[in-house]
Design a protein around this motif. Structure first.
Motif, PDB file in Angstrom:
ATOM      1  N   ARG A 184       0.827  -1.215   0.000  1.00  0.00           N
ATOM      2  CA  ARG A 184       0.000   0.000   0.000  1.00  0.00           C
ATOM      3  C   ARG A 184       0.853   1.252   0.000  1.00  0.00           C
ATOM      4  O   ARG A 184       0.375   2.341  -0.351  1.00  0.00           O
ATOM      5  CB  ARG A 184      -0.914   0.012   1.222  1.00  0.00           C
ATOM      6  CG  ARG A 184      -2.010  -1.042   1.227  1.00  0.00           C
ATOM      7  CD  ARG A 184      -2.788  -1.035   2.521  1.00  0.00           C
ATOM      8  NE  ARG A 184      -1.961  -1.378   3.675  1.00  0.00           N
ATOM      9  CZ  ARG A 184      -2.393  -1.393   4.935  1.00  0.00           C
ATOM     10  NH1 ARG A 184      -3.651  -1.060   5.195  1.00  0.00           N
ATOM     11  NH2 ARG A 184      -1.588  -1.731   5.911  1.00  0.00           N
ATOM     12  N   GLY A 228      -3.071  -4.012  10.165  1.00  0.00           N
ATOM     13  CA  GLY A 228      -4.100  -3.865   9.140  1.00  0.00           C
ATOM     14  C   GLY A 228      -3.900  -4.783   7.961  1.00  0.00           C
ATOM     15  O   GLY A 228      -4.213  -4.428   6.831  1.00  0.00           O
ATOM     16  N   HIS A 367      -7.509  -0.584  -1.672  1.00  0.00           N
ATOM     17  CA  HIS A 367      -6.579  -1.667  -1.361  1.00  0.00           C
ATOM     18  C   HIS A 367      -7.303  -2.947  -0.954  1.00  0.00           C
ATOM     19  O   HIS A 367      -6.955  -3.579   0.042  1.00  0.00           O
ATOM     20  CB  HIS A 367      -5.588  -1.248  -0.276  1.00  0.00           C
ATOM     21  CG  HIS A 367      -4.735  -0.083  -0.645  1.00  0.00           C
ATOM     22  ND1 HIS A 367      -3.840  -0.123  -1.692  1.00  0.00           N
ATOM     23  CD2 HIS A 367      -4.644   1.155  -0.112  1.00  0.00           C
ATOM     24  CE1 HIS A 367      -3.235   1.040  -1.788  1.00  0.00           C
ATOM     25  NE2 HIS A 367      -3.700   1.831  -0.857  1.00  0.00           N
ATOM     26  N   ASP A 378      -9.411  -1.160   3.081  1.00  0.00           N
ATOM     27  CA  ASP A 378      -9.353   0.043   3.906  1.00  0.00           C
ATOM     28  C   ASP A 378     -10.511   0.955   3.545  1.00  0.00           C
ATOM     29  O   ASP A 378     -10.778   1.208   2.357  1.00  0.00           O
ATOM     30  CB  ASP A 378      -8.020   0.775   3.693  1.00  0.00           C
ATOM     31  CG  ASP A 378      -6.823  -0.136   3.942  1.00  0.00           C
ATOM     32  OD1 ASP A 378      -6.915  -0.967   4.855  1.00  0.00           O
ATOM     33  OD2 ASP A 378      -5.814  -0.021   3.220  1.00  0.00           O
ATOM     34  N   THR A 380     -12.265   4.466   3.212  1.00  0.00           N
ATOM     35  CA  THR A 380     -11.707   5.791   2.946  1.00  0.00           C
ATOM     36  C   THR A 380     -12.605   6.934   3.384  1.00  0.00           C
ATOM     37  O   THR A 380     -12.199   8.082   3.348  1.00  0.00           O
ATOM     38  CB  THR A 380     -11.424   5.953   1.441  1.00  0.00           C
ATOM     39  OG1 THR A 380     -12.649   5.743   0.711  1.00  0.00           O
ATOM     40  CG2 THR A 380     -10.388   4.950   0.990  1.00  0.00           C
ATOM     41  N   GLN A 387     -14.141   2.274  13.571  1.00  0.00           N
ATOM     42  CA  GLN A 387     -13.794   0.949  14.067  1.00  0.00           C
ATOM     43  C   GLN A 387     -14.854   0.404  15.015  1.00  0.00           C
ATOM     44  O   GLN A 387     -15.355  -0.711  14.829  1.00  0.00           O
ATOM     45  CB  GLN A 387     -12.432   1.011  14.767  1.00  0.00           C
ATOM     46  CG  GLN A 387     -11.951  -0.322  15.314  1.00  0.00           C
ATOM     47  CD  GLN A 387     -10.571  -0.210  15.946  1.00  0.00           C
ATOM     48  OE1 GLN A 387     -10.060   0.878  16.197  1.00  0.00           O
ATOM     49  NE2 GLN A 387      -9.936  -1.345  16.204  1.00  0.00           N
ATOM     50  N   ASN A 406      -9.235   1.645  10.398  1.00  0.00           N
ATOM     51  CA  ASN A 406     -10.169   1.704   9.274  1.00  0.00           C
ATOM     52  C   ASN A 406      -9.994   0.535   8.312  1.00  0.00           C
ATOM     53  O   ASN A 406     -10.475   0.580   7.184  1.00  0.00           O
ATOM     54  CB  ASN A 406     -10.009   3.031   8.516  1.00  0.00           C
ATOM     55  CG  ASN A 406     -10.861   4.130   9.129  1.00  0.00           C
ATOM     56  OD1 ASN A 406     -11.092   4.142  10.336  1.00  0.00           O
ATOM     57  ND2 ASN A 406     -11.322   5.053   8.319  1.00  0.00           N
ATOM     58  N   THR A 407      -9.294  -0.491   8.751  1.00  0.00           N
ATOM     59  CA  THR A 407      -9.117  -1.698   7.939  1.00  0.00           C
ATOM     60  C   THR A 407     -10.076  -2.782   8.405  1.00  0.00           C
ATOM     61  O   THR A 407     -10.081  -3.160   9.576  1.00  0.00           O
ATOM     62  CB  THR A 407      -7.672  -2.223   8.033  1.00  0.00           C
ATOM     63  OG1 THR A 407      -6.769  -1.253   7.506  1.00  0.00           O
ATOM     64  CG2 THR A 407      -7.529  -3.524   7.251  1.00  0.00           C
ATOM     65  N   TYR A 409     -11.124  -6.726   7.869  1.00  0.00           N
ATOM     66  CA  TYR A 409     -10.520  -7.941   7.331  1.00  0.00           C
ATOM     67  C   TYR A 409     -11.396  -9.152   7.651  1.00  0.00           C
ATOM     68  O   TYR A 409     -12.175  -9.159   8.595  1.00  0.00           O
ATOM     69  CB  TYR A 409      -9.103  -8.154   7.885  1.00  0.00           C
ATOM     70  CG  TYR A 409      -9.059  -8.550   9.346  1.00  0.00           C
ATOM     71  CD1 TYR A 409      -9.103  -9.896   9.727  1.00  0.00           C
ATOM     72  CD2 TYR A 409      -8.987  -7.592  10.351  1.00  0.00           C
ATOM     73  CE1 TYR A 409      -9.074 -10.261  11.060  1.00  0.00           C
ATOM     74  CE2 TYR A 409      -8.964  -7.949  11.689  1.00  0.00           C
ATOM     75  CZ  TYR A 409      -9.004  -9.289  12.033  1.00  0.00           C
ATOM     76  OH  TYR A 409      -8.991  -9.652  13.352  1.00  0.00           O
TER      77      TYR A 409
END
Length: 436
Positions: A184, A228, A367, A378, A380, A387, A406-407, A409
């Protein structure tokens, strides 16, 4: 009348200090009391179900309540639950060590109970190896920016996550962090491979200048999870292996989170065609059933400690080192890999999930990435506090996901079905629309 959920919540608040948690937050964000698990599902005391999209902190490979792993533990209970491993041995720990050596090519296994302890062991072994060889100046460790290796003092010294590290900085050994090959961070138009090679060049500059004092380099192969799910190209691992060989620095592969099929191969290092000097394993090693970790190392390292002098031995121990029940769970986990084509099944499921994600191209996310059975993206846009808001939104929908900042998964158990994948993505998409 107080429900089963409420009763357990009250008792937990009154007596349990939960990990990685600001406990005051649970005044507004209730704990989730779990009564039982089955497959990818967890169930609370009121019968509400939650799909375990994070494999209960990345440990559960083949689902909750798996009959084969349970049976292995029960069978071992009839034989031996535990025995001191100093001066004694037993069948499960020997068989597990033999099987791990056959898989990795590393000769000896040293056991503990958790990932951070495995990191501590590898760091101490590396330092002591050089000391036994008369190279007393090789005392420093290097790691990667944004890397995570645990929260005991030694492992925290090579971790680079401020939230965990800053408070305890006065207690920690100084270490140096090399640029992360996280793709990234690549420049526009720069491929993941090109960026990884550029980071490797930076690593070479530092190692070439300081190798006389460096004992080891520790890294998470392919995926830096706690930052992340930062993913990088395997060429970085090949370059770092070559550099460590050239400059006589140990390479420690922290596969605590990414081992046992999580990145698409049994061990992430395989994708670069390398063998580390130390391999740290935990989490999925028992399928998520019992605490166990192991550090595997080379025969060369082992021989450096083999001596008439007690002081030259590795005088490190844990009370439950090589626990027979945990080793039996690990052996059952390896049997599942051997008896079923788990990696091929995972590739099929990964391909299916990736096809479903094609329709997400118009969302305000960037990403969108995948390595094996790990997916991340992620977010944006959105208000502050994404979160926690997203965590609560998916939880209300019956899905357990734990964003890292802010990721978002996914790291589900390998037994997840296509229909469960569809349901997981549907709930995630609905929660995203609420929160961004």
């Amino acid at each position: 009348m107080v429900s089963g959920n409420q009763s357990l919540l009250q008792r937990s608040h009154a007596s349990v200090w939960h990990p990685c948690t600001q406990m005051k937050q649970h005044e507004a964000l209730p704990l989730v009391p779990v009564r039982r698990g089955d497959g990818v599902w967890l169930e609370d005391f009121d019968g509400k179900r939650y799909l375990d999209g994070v494999s209960s902190w990345w440990v559960n490979l083949f689902g909750h309540n798996h009959p084969h792993i349970k049976a292995a533990i029960v069978a071992q209970l009839d034989q031996l639950e535990h025995v001191i491993l100093a001066g004694f041995t037993h069948e499960p720990v020997v068989r597990l060590s033999e099987q791990l050596s056959a898989l990795t090519g590393l000769g000896h296994s040293f056991y503990a109970s958790d990932g951070a302890s495995a990191t501590e062991i590898a760091l101490k072994m590396s330092f002591h190896y050089w000391r036994n060889g008369g190279q007393h100046g090789k005392t420093r460790f290097i790691s990667l920016k944004n890397g995570y290796h645990g929260e005991t003092l030694g492992s925290l010294s090579v971790t680079d996550v401020d939230l965990f590290k800053d408070t305890y900085a006065p207690l920690l050994r100084e270490s140096v962090q090399l640029p992360s090959p996280d793709w990234r961070l690549a420049e526009p138009g720069e491929s993941a491979e090109q960026y990884a090679l550029r980071c490797a060049d930076r690593a070479e500059e530092y190692i070439a200048a300081h190798h006389a004092v460096i004992a080891a380099l520790i890294l998470e192969p392919l995926v830096q999870c706690a930052t992340g799910m930062a993913m990088h190209h395997p060429v970085y691992l090949r370059r770092l292996r070559a550099l460590c060989d050239q400059y006589h620095v140990h390479l420690i592969a922290d596969e605590i989170a990414v081992g046992f099929g999580r990145t698409g191969t049994m061990f992430a290092s395989e994708q670069a065609g390398i063998r580390p000097d130390f391999l740290c394993l935990s989490k999925g090693i028992t399928g998520g059933y019992l605490p166990l970790s192991v550090v595997q190392t080379t025969d060369e390292v082992y021989r450096a400690f083999y001596d008439d002098s007690v002081a030259r031995g590795f005088l490190h121990s844990h009370s439950y080192t090589g626990n027979a029940l945990a080793c039996s769970a690990a052996l059952a986990t390896l049997e599942i890999f051997a008896q079923q084509d788990v990696l091929a099944s995972n590739r099929s499921k990964a391909a299916y999930l990736n096809r479903q994600l094609v329709d997400w191209a118009d969302l305000p996310i960037v990403h969108l990435r995948n390595t094996g059975m790990i997916w991340a993206f992620d977010v944006t846009s959105g208000q502050a506090g994404f979160q926690q808001r997203f965590y609560q939104a998916v939880l209300q929908r019956g899905l357990l996901l734990r964003p890292v900042g802010n990721t978002v998964y996914f790291m589900p158990p390998y037994v997840i079905s296509e229909s469960e994948i569809d349901w997981m993505l549907e709930q995630t998409l609905g929660a995203l629309k609420e929160c961004i």
